[in-house]
Structures are given as C-alpha cells and as structure tokens.
Design a protein around this motif. Structure first.
Motif, PDB file in Angstrom:
ATOM      1  N   ILE A   1       0.829  -1.209   0.000  1.00 12.53           N
ATOM      2  CA  ILE A   1       0.000   0.000   0.000  1.00 12.53           C
ATOM      3  C   ILE A   1       0.859   1.253   0.000  1.00 12.53           C
ATOM      4  O   ILE A   1       0.648   2.179  -0.796  1.00 12.53           O
ATOM      5  CB  ILE A   1      -0.922   0.019   1.231  1.00 12.53           C
ATOM      6  N   ALA A   2       1.807   1.319   0.926  1.00 18.42           N
ATOM      7  CA  ALA A   2       2.580   2.539   1.165  1.00 18.42           C
ATOM      8  C   ALA A   2       4.065   2.218   1.196  1.00 18.42           C
ATOM      9  O   ALA A   2       4.476   1.215   1.788  1.00 18.42           O
ATOM     10  CB  ALA A   2       2.161   3.170   2.489  1.00 18.42           C
ATOM     11  N   THR A   3       4.862   3.064   0.584  1.00 12.70           N
ATOM     12  CA  THR A   3       6.314   2.908   0.624  1.00 12.70           C
ATOM     13  C   THR A   3       6.948   4.282   0.763  1.00 12.70           C
ATOM     14  O   THR A   3       6.368   5.287   0.349  1.00 12.70           O
ATOM     15  CB  THR A   3       6.831   2.230  -0.659  1.00 12.70           C
ATOM     16  N   PRO A   4       8.183   4.333   1.306  1.00 11.80           N
ATOM     17  CA  PRO A   4       8.912   3.192   1.888  1.00 11.80           C
ATOM     18  C   PRO A   4       8.493   2.906   3.335  1.00 11.80           C
ATOM     19  O   PRO A   4       8.167   3.829   4.095  1.00 11.80           O
ATOM     20  CB  PRO A   4      10.362   3.655   1.825  1.00 11.80           C
ATOM     21  N   VAL A   5       8.504   1.632   3.679  1.00  8.65           N
ATOM     22  CA  VAL A   5       8.258   1.171   5.039  1.00  8.65           C
ATOM     23  C   VAL A   5       9.595   0.766   5.642  1.00  8.65           C
ATOM     24  O   VAL A   5      10.376   0.053   5.005  1.00  8.65           O
ATOM     25  CB  VAL A   5       7.289  -0.029   5.054  1.00  8.65           C
ATOM     26  N   ILE A   6       9.874   1.237   6.845  1.00  9.28           N
ATOM     27  CA  ILE A   6      11.068   0.777   7.567  1.00  9.28           C
ATOM     28  C   ILE A   6      10.684  -0.516   8.261  1.00  9.28           C
ATOM     29  O   ILE A   6       9.904  -0.518   9.218  1.00  9.28           O
ATOM     30  CB  ILE A   6      11.553   1.840   8.572  1.00  9.28           C
ATOM     31  N   ASP A   7      11.208  -1.622   7.761  1.00  7.59           N
ATOM     32  CA  ASP A   7      10.767  -2.932   8.226  1.00  7.59           C
ATOM     33  C   ASP A   7      11.183  -3.183   9.671  1.00  7.59           C
ATOM     34  O   ASP A   7      12.361  -3.039  10.018  1.00  7.59           O
ATOM     35  CB  ASP A   7      11.357  -4.035   7.348  1.00  7.59           C
ATOM     36  N   PRO A   8      10.238  -3.582  10.525  1.00  2.74           N
ATOM     37  CA  PRO A   8      10.574  -3.910  11.917  1.00  2.74           C
ATOM     38  C   PRO A   8      11.134  -5.318  12.033  1.00  2.74           C
ATOM     39  O   PRO A   8      10.783  -6.209  11.247  1.00  2.74           O
ATOM     40  CB  PRO A   8       9.215  -3.806  12.621  1.00  2.74           C
ATOM     41  N   SER A   9      11.969  -5.521  13.016  1.00  4.10           N
ATOM     42  CA  SER A   9      12.458  -6.860  13.350  1.00  4.10           C
ATOM     43  C   SER A   9      11.610  -7.500  14.442  1.00  4.10           C
ATOM     44  O   SER A   9      11.401  -8.715  14.441  1.00  4.10           O
ATOM     45  CB  SER A   9      13.918  -6.794  13.805  1.00  4.10           C
ATOM     46  N   TYR A  10      11.156  -6.671  15.370  1.00  3.52           N
ATOM     47  CA  TYR A  10      10.334  -7.128  16.498  1.00  3.52           C
ATOM     48  C   TYR A  10       9.210  -6.134  16.723  1.00  3.52           C
ATOM     49  O   TYR A  10       9.247  -4.999  16.242  1.00  3.52           O
ATOM     50  CB  TYR A  10      11.169  -7.229  17.779  1.00  3.52           C
ATOM     51  N   GLY A  11       8.214  -6.563  17.510  1.00  5.67           N
ATOM     52  CA  GLY A  11       7.130  -5.677  17.913  1.00  5.67           C
ATOM     53  C   GLY A  11       5.920  -5.808  17.008  1.00  5.67           C
ATOM     54  O   GLY A  11       5.793  -6.765  16.250  1.00  5.67           O
ATOM     55  N   PHE A  12       5.018  -4.818  17.072  1.00  7.35           N
ATOM     56  CA  PHE A  12       3.843  -4.875  16.216  1.00  7.35           C
ATOM     57  C   PHE A  12       3.545  -3.534  15.555  1.00  7.35           C
ATOM     58  O   PHE A  12       2.413  -3.265  15.139  1.00  7.35           O
ATOM     59  CB  PHE A  12       2.605  -5.395  16.965  1.00  7.35           C
ATOM     60  N   SER A  13       4.564  -2.694  15.413  1.00  8.36           N
ATOM     61  CA  SER A  13       4.360  -1.428  14.718  1.00  8.36           C
ATOM     62  C   SER A  13       5.540  -1.176  13.795  1.00  8.36           C
ATOM     63  O   SER A  13       6.587  -1.838  13.889  1.00  8.36           O
ATOM     64  CB  SER A  13       4.219  -0.275  15.711  1.00  8.36           C
ATOM     65  N   CYS A  14       5.366  -0.211  12.909  1.00  8.41           N
ATOM     66  CA  CYS A  14       6.457   0.167  12.025  1.00  8.41           C
ATOM     67  C   CYS A  14       6.279   1.626  11.629  1.00  8.41           C
ATOM     68  O   CYS A  14       5.256   2.255  11.919  1.00  8.41           O
ATOM     69  CB  CYS A  14       6.505  -0.728  10.789  1.00  8.41           C
ATOM     70  N   VAL A  15       7.280   2.144  10.940  1.00  6.37           N
ATOM     71  CA  VAL A  15       7.279   3.535  10.493  1.00  6.37           C
ATOM     72  C   VAL A  15       7.185   3.566   8.973  1.00  6.37           C
ATOM     73  O   VAL A  15       7.877   2.818   8.278  1.00  6.37           O
ATOM     74  CB  VAL A  15       8.547   4.263  10.974  1.00  6.37           C
ATOM     75  N   VAL A  16       6.315   4.444   8.468  1.00  7.59           N
ATOM     76  CA  VAL A  16       6.199   4.683   7.033  1.00  7.59           C
ATOM     77  C   VAL A  16       6.710   6.091   6.741  1.00  7.59           C
ATOM     78  O   VAL A  16       6.297   7.058   7.397  1.00  7.59           O
ATOM     79  CB  VAL A  16       4.744   4.549   6.555  1.00  7.59           C
ATOM     80  N   ASP A  17       7.609   6.204   5.780  1.00 14.54           N
ATOM     81  CA  ASP A  17       8.107   7.501   5.332  1.00 14.54           C
ATOM     82  C   ASP A  17       7.110   8.065   4.328  1.00 14.54           C
ATOM     83  O   ASP A  17       6.904   7.499   3.251  1.00 14.54           O
ATOM     84  CB  ASP A  17       9.480   7.310   4.688  1.00 14.54           C
ATOM     85  N   VAL A  18       6.472   9.183   4.676  1.00 11.07           N
ATOM     86  CA  VAL A  18       5.447   9.773   3.802  1.00 11.07           C
ATOM     87  C   VAL A  18       5.941  11.061   3.142  1.00 11.07           C
ATOM     88  O   VAL A  18       5.146  11.841   2.628  1.00 11.07           O
ATOM     89  CB  VAL A  18       4.137  10.031   4.575  1.00 11.07           C
ATOM     90  N   SER A  19       7.254  11.262   3.137  1.00 12.40           N
ATOM     91  CA  SER A  19       7.798  12.512   2.598  1.00 12.40           C
ATOM     92  C   SER A  19       7.524  12.661   1.103  1.00 12.40           C
ATOM     93  O   SER A  19       7.542  13.778   0.577  1.00 12.40           O
ATOM     94  CB  SER A  19       9.304  12.586   2.865  1.00 12.40           C
ATOM     95  N   GLY A  20       7.256  11.561   0.419  1.00 15.80           N
ATOM     96  CA  GLY A  20       7.003  11.642  -1.011  1.00 15.80           C
ATOM     97  C   GLY A  20       5.566  11.921  -1.381  1.00 15.80           C
ATOM     98  O   GLY A  20       5.226  11.985  -2.575  1.00 15.80           O
ATOM     99  N   THR A  21       4.706  12.115  -0.405  1.00 13.03           N
ATOM    100  CA  THR A  21       3.285  12.322  -0.702  1.00 13.03           C
ATOM    101  C   THR A  21       2.954  13.766  -1.060  1.00 13.03           C
ATOM    102  O   THR A  21       1.851  14.046  -1.550  1.00 13.03           O
ATOM    103  CB  THR A  21       2.405  11.921   0.496  1.00 13.03           C
ATOM    104  N   GLY A  22       3.878  14.691  -0.789  1.00 15.14           N
ATOM    105  CA  GLY A  22       3.593  16.103  -1.032  1.00 15.14           C
ATOM    106  C   GLY A  22       2.825  16.769   0.081  1.00 15.14           C
ATOM    107  O   GLY A  22       2.372  17.911  -0.057  1.00 15.14           O
ATOM    108  N   ALA A  23       2.662  16.065   1.200  1.00 20.43           N
ATOM    109  CA  ALA A  23       1.949  16.616   2.356  1.00 20.43           C
ATOM    110  C   ALA A  23       2.706  16.245   3.614  1.00 20.43           C
ATOM    111  O   ALA A  23       3.514  15.309   3.630  1.00 20.43           O
ATOM    112  CB  ALA A  23       0.525  16.064   2.421  1.00 20.43           C
ATOM    113  N   SER A  24       2.436  16.964   4.672  1.00 16.07           N
ATOM    114  CA  SER A  24       3.022  16.605   5.960  1.00 16.07           C
ATOM    115  C   SER A  24       2.317  15.385   6.532  1.00 16.07           C
ATOM    116  O   SER A  24       1.169  15.071   6.163  1.00 16.07           O
ATOM    117  CB  SER A  24       2.894  17.772   6.947  1.00 16.07           C
ATOM    118  N   ALA A  25       3.001  14.697   7.427  1.00 15.89           N
ATOM    119  CA  ALA A  25       2.391  13.549   8.104  1.00 15.89           C
ATOM    120  C   ALA A  25       1.125  13.961   8.840  1.00 15.89           C
ATOM    121  O   ALA A  25       0.166  13.183   8.940  1.00 15.89           O
ATOM    122  CB  ALA A  25       3.399  12.938   9.079  1.00 15.89           C
ATOM    123  N   GLN A  26       1.107  15.207   9.329  1.00 16.11           N
ATOM    124  CA  GLN A  26      -0.054  15.679  10.089  1.00 16.11           C
ATOM    125  C   GLN A  26      -1.264  15.899   9.177  1.00 16.11           C
ATOM    126  O   GLN A  26      -2.392  15.545   9.537  1.00 16.11           O
ATOM    127  CB  GLN A  26       0.312  16.972  10.827  1.00 16.11           C
TER     128      GLN A  26
END
Length: 455
Positions: free
Chosen positions: A342-367
């Motif tokens: 769905i969304a890229t790039p994703v920083i792949d997690p090794s453990y846990g149940f969450s991850c971070v998606v870099d949305v800088s390429g969307t042309g909008a702020s994360a907020q």
C-alpha cells in the motif's frame, strides 16, 4: 445533560494557568511529548469539525473497530491469551480480590525475570512488580535522577520517556536515530553526548517506533559506558515478545550485563504490548538488587499499592503461552506484507507490532495525511510526538489487528487520502494547531507545514 467526555479529548492547561503547580508539573505540562502536546487523531477530529465525544462514546478511550481501522493507538489488537483470560476468571473470588496483594508472588517473580526480562534472578539481578512498563520507567527515574541530571534518550523515541524524566527533574539530551546506524542507538554517538552531568542512558530495545533491535556488541558497549562513568542504563524491552523478522534476534540486555557486572542496569517491561494485557496494568522492573529495592521504596511512597492479584494470575498464564505469541507473529507479518503493498517506503521492523512509514514523497506533511485518513475512519500517529527526527515526514502504523479489513480499508483510502492531504485543504488548520502550542518547536513545525512540502 452533558455527555461523558473521554480523557483523550482533553488538552493540558498552560503552565501559567496553574500557578500553584510545582516546577515538576510545569515541566511536564510544557514538554512537547507530554500528554496533549503532540498531534494525534483527537486533534484531527477537531480539524474535521467533529465532537470527540461522538467518537469516544460514554467516556471510552478506544476507537470502535467495527467503524474504524485503528492503526495508531499502541494497543495490541490480537488481544490476550485465552489461557490468561480463563485464569483471571477463575481468580475473581474473595481470596484474590479481598486482601491487599503482594508485590508479585514468588513463582510469578521468577517468570517475570526469565520470560519477560531475559535473566533468572540471582545475587546480581532481582525483580519487582510494576503497573506496566511505564510505571517501571517512572519509578526508575524518581529513584535515580536528581534535578539537573542529564539523561540520554533517542530522537525519535517512545512518547512518554521524556515526561517521566522531566518529572524527576532530569534534563533530556537527544541522540538522533538514523538510517546510517540502522535506526539503532549508536554507542559512539552516546559516548560523544556524555557530560559530567550524565546520570542515565535510556535504551529502548526493540526501538520504538522502528522495531529495530540492538546488536549484542552495541549493548555491551553501552554497558561499558555505564561501568566507566557510573551511569545507570534504563532499558525498556516492551516490544521484544513478537519476532517479525525470523532472521532477527533480540538480546536481553539483562543477560548481556552478566559479562559487565560493574555496569548498573534497570530494565522495565510489561504485558501490555506483547501479551495484549494493557488493561491489566502489570509489568516488572529488574536489575541491581539494591537499586531495584530503592525503586520499590519509591513506588511504596508514591502509590503504596501493588499490582493486583487477578492480573498476576493472568500474567502467569500468559507468559507460558508461547503458541499464542507465535500466532500473533503471523498476524503481524501478514499485515506488514499488506502495508508494503500500500505505502512505501516502510522501515521494516524486526520485532514488535508497529512500524514507520516515510510519507515525505506524498507532497503533504504527516499531520495533514493523518487528518485525511481520519476523515476516512483510519487512525495513524504522525511523527511529531516521537521527536524532531521525522516529525513531519513519518507516520507510525500498528500491525496487530487480526481483522484484515483494517489494512483493506487503508488500501482503499490511501491514494485518495494522500491526494487530499497534498491539496492543502487541511494545511492552515494543522499550522494553527501547532502555533496554538505556543512553543518554539510548535512554531518550527508550523512553518514546515505551511511551506507545503511536508519536510
């Protein structure tokens, strides 16, 4: 009659509005990572013109997952082990509910040590019970930090480390996480940040928000700094239960510390995230026996009471249900694969149940993207609550929902939400939200948002 309102709809008062508050309380009220001082989807509701009381009904603090894809709040949607629930049901009787409970019963204390913290109790390591991992962090801060002591923390990092440290009078010193260090805490960067005032180093491993894990040699190097400089290592290993990358290995810092007996370690964890028992409020704090007992004395002075006995029975059952954990890993891995599509790039997690998606390429702020997704009943957390690094360019996504409809809803909405956010329709409202905080950091983020680049 006024409707019940959730605590998640509150905003903190300005320090000036509470003239009799202590300096400790003022520090927490003003901190950007203090509750209510970073943007979440409750702020998005206001921007959308919604009354939060319509979303959080009857004072609830959880979104209705029949109506929402809740990919933001860090509750483990997999839920608790059925064995834990059965054990707690069986313990709802006068014997377990009537008397004051022990800190932890001894069999559970041993289980907490080995299964949760990664080291058996011995002359160099003991364990006390806490009301979740965050309570352990708070007790450790109050037991170890004097006003003016410096504490090294990561940027980005877990929301509520810094407020707990400020409550004890600590001064945070940030070390940035970056792709160049594998999104892990770099011991050399920590060493460069040390001063004569450094009293503590906070090591979140696996790292919240990335789900990356420290290498064993990195943990040893951090423990060596503790030995050499007389610094407390405060580790939080809350996200170590679920291994997402089968090739990854989490090294319990308490076990690594066996080779560094001169290092001073406190390690906190709980059953909220790995075992889906956030509402039970049960965890453990382990480390140097004398220091752990000092933390227990602080706990007694602050709250006097111990973890409840019914939760202890449930925790004992949960900690030995390995099959339930492994099933949870499959849920998380499946959702991660769906998110990558769905969304890229994703920083792949090794453990846990969450991850971070870099949305800088969307042309909008994360907020702005957070608001656009909320309009479609999809909740995510933007990066500003986690620090300055990635504040306007990242979102954190919860991968623990076993119902595939959560990621399906995101897939169906992602492109439209990104386009709407990039159109600037929410830009002014988001900018004004950050200006309303009245802080230099809020103004910096407001300027980034207003520029319309998302970074």
């Amino acid at each position: 009659m006024a409707r019940a309102r959730s605590v998640l709809t509150w905003r903190p008062p300005a320090p000036a509005d509470v003239p009799l508050a202590s300096e400790r309380a003022r520090a927490v009220l003003a901190d950007p990572q203090g509750f209510g001082n970073y943007m979440t989807y409750r702020d998005a509701y206001r921007i959308l013109g919604w009354d939060p009381a319509d979303v959080y009904r009857d004072g609830a603090i959880a979104l209705d997952r029949a109506e929402w894809a809740d990919l933001g709040w860090m509750a483990n949607h997999i839920g608790p082990s059925p064995r834990a629930l059965d054990a707690m049901r069986g313990a709802v009787d006068a014997e377990h509910v009537g008397p004051y409970s022990p800190d932890l019963d001894e069999p559970l204390r041993d289980l907490m040590a080995t299964r949760l913290l990664g080291r058996a109790r011995d002359d160099g390591f003991d364990v006390i019970g806490t009301e979740g991992a965050q309570a352990g962090v708070g007790y450790a801060a109050l037991a170890c930090i004097d006003p003016g002591d410096e504490v090294i923390v990561t940027d980005p990092g877990y929301f509520h480390f810094v407020p707990a440290l400020r409550l004890a009078g600590g001064v945070p010193v940030w070390v940035d996480l970056a792709a160049s260090s594998g999104w892990r805490l770099d011991p050399d960067a920590v060493a460069a940040a040390l001063t004569p005032r450094t009293k503590m180093i906070v090591v979140c491993d696996p790292v919240n928000p990335f789900g990356t894990v420290q290498r064993r040699d990195e943990l040893d190097a951090l423990l060596a700094l503790s030995e050499e400089h007389g610094i407390v290592i405060l580790a939080d290993t809350t996200h170590s239960s679920h291994r997402v990358d089968p090739a990854a290995r989490h090294h319990p810092v308490a076990d690594v510390q066996r080779g560094r007996p001169g290092a001073t370690l406190l390690v906190s964890s709980g059953l909220a995230h790995g075992h889906g028992m956030a509402g039970a409020r049960i965890g453990a704090l382990g480390g140097d026996p004398a220091l752990v007992r000092a933390c227990l004395q602080v706990k007694i002075a602050a709250v006097r009471l111990n973890t409840n006995r019914v939760a202890q029975v449930g925790a004992a059952a949960a900690l030995v249900d390995d099959a339930w954990l492994r099933g949870g890993e499959e849920v998380i891995r499946g959702n991660l694969a769906r998110l990558r599509a769905i969304a890229t790039p994703v920083i792949d997690p090794s453990y846990g149940f969450s991850c971070v998606v870099d949305v800088s390429g969307t042309g909008a702020s994360a907020q702005e993207l957070t608001v656009a997704l909320c309009a479609r009943h999809i909740a995510v957390y933007p990066g500003d609550g986690l620090g300055d690094v990635g504040a306007t360019t990242t979102i954190r996504v919860n991968l623990s929902d076993p119902d595939p409809s959560a990621l399906e809803r995101l897939a169906g909405a992602w492109d439209d939400a990104c386009a709407e956010a990039a159109s600037g329709v929410y830009r002014e409202a988001v900018r004004d939200l950050f200006l309303s905080y009245g802080t230099a950091r809020g103004r910096r983020i407001a300027d980034v948002v207003a520029a319309g680049t998302g970074r």
